[in-house]
Design an enzyme around this catalytic site. Structure first.
Site, PDB file in Angstrom:
ATOM      1  N   ASN A   1     -11.899  -7.945  40.416  1.00  0.00           N
ATOM      2  CA  ASN A   1     -13.286  -7.620  40.102  1.00  0.00           C
ATOM      3  C   ASN A   1     -13.952  -8.929  39.727  1.00  0.00           C
ATOM      4  OD1 ASN A   1     -15.706  -6.606  39.200  1.00  0.00           O
ATOM      5  ND2 ASN A   1     -14.880  -5.788  37.280  1.00  0.00           N
TER       6      ASN A   1
ATOM      7  N   TYR B   1     -27.051  -1.757  33.026  1.00  0.00           N
ATOM      8  CA  TYR B   1     -26.982  -0.840  34.158  1.00  0.00           C
ATOM      9  C   TYR B   1     -25.584  -0.531  34.676  1.00  0.00           C
ATOM     10  CZ  TYR B   1     -27.471   0.774  38.990  1.00  0.00           C
ATOM     11  OH  TYR B   1     -27.360   1.465  40.150  1.00  0.00           O
TER      12      TYR B   1
ATOM     13  N   CYS C   1     -16.858  -3.953  41.911  1.00  0.00           N
ATOM     14  CA  CYS C   1     -15.503  -3.414  41.965  1.00  0.00           C
ATOM     15  C   CYS C   1     -15.112  -2.783  40.634  1.00  0.00           C
ATOM     16  CB  CYS C   1     -14.480  -4.517  42.237  1.00  0.00           C
ATOM     17  SG  CYS C   1     -14.781  -5.420  43.750  1.00  0.00           S
TER      18      CYS C   1
END
Ligand code: SF4
Length: 513
Positions: free
Chosen positions: A142, A294, A42
């Site tokens: 999140n 990443y 999120c």
């Protein structure tokens, strides 16, 4: 120091593909191209004090699109009531100009989602917005609440009715049930009942509350649109405050980055200004290391460090640990680019773009087309033959999850004429699932969890395979004056700072029990 345990060099005679499960043959591989990564879950964005709050939230979410592509939503307040729009799909598809026009007010929170806890349905799209005894409330999240199932079962036993399968909805119930008066006290009450990773935004008619979990696992930062900056008509000459998962969201709307929200900090923004208080402190801080590897955009700053620079350092460190003399270093684009630049610079080897990524192929194109699925790799990546033919090539990628994509890439590079293909990974072997708000396969599906590095090298058919060590990754992330112990690395090490529940079936399924 070189860690040879994470480097495997194969005898060219021994480059037979190792049959593992899945797949049997590369062309028959049923796995999608995109799925061989951990997926961030999120992105969240909030703005207080701007008459175009919905439009700016839309832009902020667009800058956070890499953090979730399944659904998007914005809730605004005009000071008296909340207005909500949520839809499946990308931000640009989820909102029309007309729909944004139906979101009035100077306060907004927004969310982009990639489903983790809960499924992929509109009912799970966030922000959630409800009316309750004390007014209206919206929330977006999140992260992942590790004890959400237990709290939910308890609340359902007491008569609560849930509309979604998302873990975030338990917070709505807990805030609504609190006996406290102020929104910050009600949120504190609710958070005392939950565990896990969270960066949260709450919206009431008059205020925004932003809060980050005591370990700081998921990122969150504060920014400002100065009222003095030529936008007085829309801000009333006062500063507009903004909150986001990553500061790239600020860049797009011309806001200035102020600082990261501290682990365990609650920031309250209302007409009186901005203030903060702190939740009971955790003994340790554990920012997600994978943000640097990443998840985050390379043009972001996370924890005060440039993600791009950290990724280059990861590549440099990888070159020190697993050096090789080669003709060319190529990245797996886009995420492998900074680490490949770092690797190439450290070894004095030319950096080239040996693979070109198409940015115009999405899931919707591939998924319904079963018959052409085996073209998936070529749809996403295409080799640049003059860069590769006859060359000894180092391919740098950020991680290997199932191994299926790495295998396709190695084959593609070899088929384009590379003489040797050496794979270098700028993170340690990914061996454990994440319970903190990241979409991960089960432990059984993580190739490094049940295969040696030599077996992985044979499976992906690389001439050699080298992973960055855990120590190397944490040193690069934390920097010279950093604290290497301040990061979560559970998916690499199995060292879970917040233990998972052995009675929680969803969590135990991930770990493969
Ligand atoms: Fe990040 Fe891995 Fe920790 Fe999950 S387990 S929070 S992906 S470092």
């Amino acid at each position: 120091m070189t860690d040879r345990r994470r480097l495997v060099v194969l005898d060219p005679e021994d480059l037979r593909p190792l049959p593992l499960r899945p797949p049997a043959r590369i062309d028959e591989d049923p796995e999608e191209w995109d799925d061989d990564h951990f997926h961030d879950q999120c992105g969240i964005f909030a703005i207080f004090g701007h008459s175009e709050a919905a439009n700016l939230a839309y832009l902020g979410l667009h800058a956070l699109q890499h953090r979730g592509q399944e659904s998007a939503g914005i809730v605004t307040s005009d000071g008296r009531q909340l207005f909500a729009h949520r839809a499946m799909g990308l931000v640009a598809d989820a909102f029309s100009q007309e729909q944004l026009g139906q979101l009035p007010g100077r306060l907004a929170i927004g969310h982009v989602r990639y489903s983790t806890a809960g499924g992929s349905h509109l009912k799970n799209a966030q922000p959630f917005a409800v009316d309750y005894a004390r007014g209206s409330l919206a929330v977006c999240h999140n992260g992942n609440l590790t004890n959400a199932d237990e709290v939910r079962a308890e609340l359902e036993g007491r008569g609560s009715i849930f509309q979604s399968t998302s873990d975030t909805e338990v917070l709505v119930h807990l805030v609504a049930m609190s006996n406290q008066v102020s929104i910050e006290d009600r949120v504190c009450d609710a958070l005392a009942r939950v565990q896990g990773a969270y960066s949260l935004l709450f919206l009431t008619e008059e205020s925004i509350v932003a809060v980050r979990d005591p370990m700081g696992i998921r990122p969150m930062c504060l920014g400002v649109l100065p009222g003095s900056r030529g936008d007085k008509g829309r801000t009333g000459g006062r500063d507009a405050h903004v909150v986001a998962s990553e500061p790239t969201a600020f860049d797009l709307i011309g806001a200035d980055f102020v600082r990261d929200v501290d682990p365990g900090e609650m920031v309250i923004i209302d007409e009186t200004g901005i203030r903060s208080l702190h939740l009971p402190k955790s003994a340790e801080q554990r920012m997600c290391a994978f943000e640097y590897v990443y998840f985050a955009r390379p043009d972001s700053r996370i924890g005060g460090r440039s993600v791009y620079e950290v990724r280059k350092l990861l590549g440099q460190r990888l070159a020190e640990e697993h050096p090789i003399d080669a003709d060319v270093v190529i990245p797996v684009p886009d995420s492998g680019v900074p680490a490949a630049i770092g690797y190439a610079a450290a070894r004095g080897i030319p950096f080239e773009m040996g693979l070109i990524r198409s940015h115009y192929v999405g899931r919707t194109f591939i998924e319904p087309q079963q018959a052409i699925r085996h073209f998936g790799v070529r749809l996403k990546l295409n080799p640049v033959e003059p860069v590769l033919r006859g060359r000894k090539v180092v391919v740098v990628d950020d991680s290997i999850v199932r191994g299926t994509t790495s295998r396709k890439i190695v084959k593609m590079v070899r088929d384009a004429g590379a003489r040797e293909v050496h794979l270098r990974i700028s993170s340690p072997p990914t061996q454990w699932p994440c319970y903190y708000g990241i979409d991960t396969p089960t432990r059984r599906e993580l190739i490094a969890s049940n295969h040696s590095i030599e077996e992985v090298a044979r499976y992906v058919t690389a001439d050699s395979l080298g992973y960055l060590s855990l120590e190397g990754m944490l040193t690069a992330i934390s920097g010279e004056s950093g604290r290497p112990n301040a990061y979560c690395h559970a998916c690499f090490s199995g060292d879970y700072a917040i233990p998972f529940s052995v009675t929680n079936r969803r969590q135990m399924r991930l770990v493969g029990v």
